[in-house]
Design a protein around this motif. Structure first.
Motif, PDB file in Angstrom:
ATOM      1  N   ARG A   1      39.270  46.780  30.359  1.00 68.95           N
ATOM      2  CA  ARG A   1      38.627  45.621  29.752  1.00 68.95           C
ATOM      3  C   ARG A   1      37.595  46.012  28.693  1.00 68.95           C
ATOM      4  NH1 ARG A   1      36.859  40.871  33.784  1.00 68.95           N
ATOM      5  NH2 ARG A   1      35.775  40.391  31.833  1.00 68.95           N
TER       6      ARG A   1
ATOM      7  N   ASP B   1      43.139  41.833  28.739  1.00 73.19           N
ATOM      8  CA  ASP B   1      42.642  40.684  29.488  1.00 73.19           C
ATOM      9  C   ASP B   1      42.682  40.968  30.987  1.00 73.19           C
ATOM     10  OD1 ASP B   1      44.988  39.613  30.889  1.00 73.19           O
ATOM     11  OD2 ASP B   1      45.747  39.078  28.926  1.00 73.19           O
ATOM     12  N   GLY B   2      41.935  40.167  31.752  1.00 70.86           N
ATOM     13  CA  GLY B   2      41.657  40.487  33.145  1.00 70.86           C
ATOM     14  C   GLY B   2      42.862  40.577  34.047  1.00 70.86           C
TER      15      GLY B   2
ATOM     16  N   ALA C   1      44.937  43.561  33.160  1.00 67.25           N
ATOM     17  CA  ALA C   1      44.177  44.750  33.550  1.00 67.25           C
ATOM     18  C   ALA C   1      44.288  45.000  35.050  1.00 67.25           C
ATOM     19  CB  ALA C   1      42.713  44.596  33.139  1.00 67.25           C
TER      20      ALA C   1
ATOM     21  N   GLN D   1      36.245  42.069  39.380  1.00 69.69           N
ATOM     22  CA  GLN D   1      36.177  40.975  38.415  1.00 69.69           C
ATOM     23  C   GLN D   1      35.591  39.714  39.041  1.00 69.69           C
ATOM     24  OE1 GLN D   1      39.318  41.123  35.171  1.00 69.69           O
ATOM     25  NE2 GLN D   1      40.503  41.853  36.911  1.00 69.69           N
TER      26      GLN D   1
END
Length: 623
Positions: free
Chosen positions: A113, A119-120, A123, A269
């Motif tokens: 990231r 993008d999350g 990732a 996250q």
């Protein structure tokens, strides 16, 4: 008990599912739905589920899980614990550093990231794949080791990840890594940008956990699950059935690492930071304690284990006025682990493999390989400084029963192990029908046509005899892939039913068809040995190696077993037999080789060997 679907009498919850939903209609459910219905009807669910829900409810009422975010973190932790469950319960390896994979996933997300702008969601998926690679490396290092060394190796891996991460963070000038915002992903085709808040994480975690549990449970009830159970129950038996035990265990580590890495990436996250303390060795021990505590409950055990190891520290902190920190958790995890280990010595938990259908099946007996000849030339093997075999040479004609006898320590069992591949000879050659095999691994020798039994009556505890034989059959030539087994596709179910029929036929071939769905732990020695022969026959051998197969049998069983072996010989299987029962050996064998001190003392027809003065002097006594 795997393979036994009969309910336990006298339990208050007996027949609860039938009373609530009515009797089961044959054929009403198929595939995954059938397996989930079978799982839901299991008696233990009615005990474990209320306990788990009650403990979690107590945690909520005491204020530990006050936010949706904390609930999402708990779900992600449970996902990681199921990854550890694969390694411990299915792979049979005590991993004490599994939280390190969560850390690898978290740091990978931070790198993807912050440095690469991924993008999350993507990732997190890439981080899980990276953890799969890390799992392959760890599995390569520890899968061949004994349990104690596996525990030490994985514990060292956990410490290594923590120390390297802490050193990196200090070098970066901070105690944590901030991810700079919530997890989000962009769906360009729809023009959508999704940002995951705490509720989104909870929903995502619940979906991922449900999918993981569904696939794992369905796999456990499948051909793949039978292979897991055979490897876990007896690695020696699994190797003799053609399984590469190291590869099976390595794959278990990889699967567990992927789940833990995904959980770690999503947890980071969720919190927005990566902190090495969240994936410390204490976390690994708490995860291991959760698996250990929940082990008696089987597949739903991790849920119970997480409830206990997560909820008990909160209960104690609230009731005793103790600080709610890692010190209380560490004490609780240590005590719970010790109690669970002590309990495991007092109780025997069956290996939970595939549950066989309750109806009997019939099927064709698999064809065996062509009767093989055996040539052993100048074979040598030493245990340290002790010479077990010394320049041993012998030949076995195809389609015969060849006996090997000799005093204790003469090298009989060592000879069979060198031929079968459990040991690799220091010198000499072994040829099967003229093809050299001494350089092959044990699974490769099984594929070449060698089946074997053991000096001890080894079976896989808790795995129904029909499933032990079926596991060997499916290793020999199953067309189904793992995903077909996990999803219980129609093609897989048809093949699996055929394999069950063939397994029952093999048990009948050795005279024990009545034990197909029996508890293997309750079998007497004679039936265990016949089960070993059935497993060996399932590999389709041209040469069958039998190590003291009549030990523990009475006279009637020995006579019946002799008839079984003559029948196998007449079907075209070559048999090499090590035996201390001299009358049995002399009456049965076409030819006998006598060993003494790792060398051949005599070789020839049974009558001639029995009359040999050297044999009588060394083995039977000079008189």
């Amino acid at each position: 008990m795997a393979g036994d679907t009969r309910p336990r009498a006298g339990m208050p919850w007996e027949g609860l599912a039938e009373r609530l939903y009515g009797p089961r209609r044959p054929g009403a459910l198929t595939g995954v739905g059938r397996d989930l219905a079978r799982w839901a009807r299991a008696d233990r669910v009615y005990v474990v589920a209320p306990l788990a829900v009650g403990v979690l409810a107590a945690v909520v009422l005491l204020g530990d899980v006050r936010t949706v975010g904390q609930a999402a973190a708990l779900v992600y932790l449970l996902l990681a614990v199921y990854g550890l469950w694969i390694v411990v319960d299915q792979g049979g390896m005590p991993s004490l550093g599994h939280a390190a994979f969560m850390g690898v996933g978290a740091y990978a997300v931070a790198l993807l990231r912050l440095r690469l702008g991924v993008d999350g969601v993507l990732a997190a998926l890439l981080a899980a794949l990276l953890c799969g690679l890390a799992g392959w490396l760890v599995g390569w290092a520890v899968a061949r080791l004994r349990a104690a060394y596996v525990a030490l190796g994985t514990l060292a891996f956990g410490w290594l990840v923590t120390l390297v991460a802490a050193a990196y963070l200090r070098g970066a000038g901070g105690a944590t890594i901030s991810l700079g915002g919530p997890m989000q992903t962009t769906v360009e085709a729809l023009g959508l940008r999704l940002r995951f808040n705490d509720a989104g994480h909870l929903l995502l975690g619940a979906v991922l956990l449900a999918l993981a549990m569904l696939l794992l449970r369905s796999t456990q009830l499948s051909a793949v699950g039978r292979g897991w159970a055979l490897v876990r129950g007896s690695s020696a038996l699994a190797a003799s059935a053609g399984y590469d035990v190291t590869r099976v265990r390595r794959r278990a580590v990889i699967a567990g690492a992927v789940l833990a890495g995904l959980a770690g990436a999503l947890t980071a996250q969720l919190s927005g930071v990566v902190d090495p303390s969240a994936f410390s060795p204490l976390t690994s021990m708490a995860m291991f304690a959760a698996v250990l505590v929940g082990a008696p409950a089987g597949f739903v055990g991790p849920v119970l284990g997480v409830a206990v190891t997560g909820g008990l520290p909160v209960l104690l902190s609230s009731l005793l006025g103790l600080p709610s920190d890692t010190r209380v958790q560490g004490v609780v995890v240590g005590v719970v682990t010790l109690l669970a280990l002590l309990a495991s010595f007092r109780t025997r938990r069956p290996a939970r493999g595939a549950v066989a259908p309750s109806v009997a099946a019939s099927g064709p007996v698999p064809a065996t390989a062509r009767a093989a000849s055996l040539q052993v030339a100048d074979l040598g093997f030493s245990f340290g400084g002790v010479r077990a075999l010394s320049g041993l040479s012998m030949s076995v004609a195809p389609g015969t029963i060849h006996g090997v006898m000799g005093p204790n320590g003469s090298g009989k069992s060592t000879l069979l192990r060198c031929i079968g591949g459990a040991l690799h000879a220091d010198a000499g050659e072994v040829r099967l029908s003229g093809v050299r095999i001494d350089l092959l691994s044990q699974p490769e020798r099984v594929a070449a046509g060698i089946g074997r039994t053991f000096q001890h009556a080894t079976v896989a505890p808790g795995l129904a005899p029909v499933d032990q034989v079926r596991a060997a059959l499916q290793r020999r030539g199953s067309a189904a892939r793992w995903w077909q087994a996990a999803l219980q596709t129609p093609a897989y179910r048809a093949e699996d039913n055929t394999l069950r029929g063939a397994a029952v036929a093999l048990l009948d071939r050795v005279g024990v068809a009545d034990i197909a769905d029996a508890d293997p732990d309750a079998l007497d020695t004679g039936r265990r040995r016949r089960l070993q022969v059935a497993v060996a026959l399932a590999t389709g051998p041209g040469l069958l190696l039998l190590d003291e197969p009549t030990a523990g049998m009475d006279a009637a069983e020995v006579a019946a077993f002799a008839g079984v072996l003559r029948g196998l010989r007449d079907e075209g299987i070559t048999i090499l037999l090590v035996e201390h029962n001299i009358p049995f050996l002399m009456q049965l064998c076409d030819r006998v080789t006598v060993l003494d001190g790792g060398e051949v003392l005599a070789d020839g027809p049974a009558a001639g060997v029995a009359a040999d003065p050297a044999v009588r002097a060394v083995y039977l006594g000079a008189s």
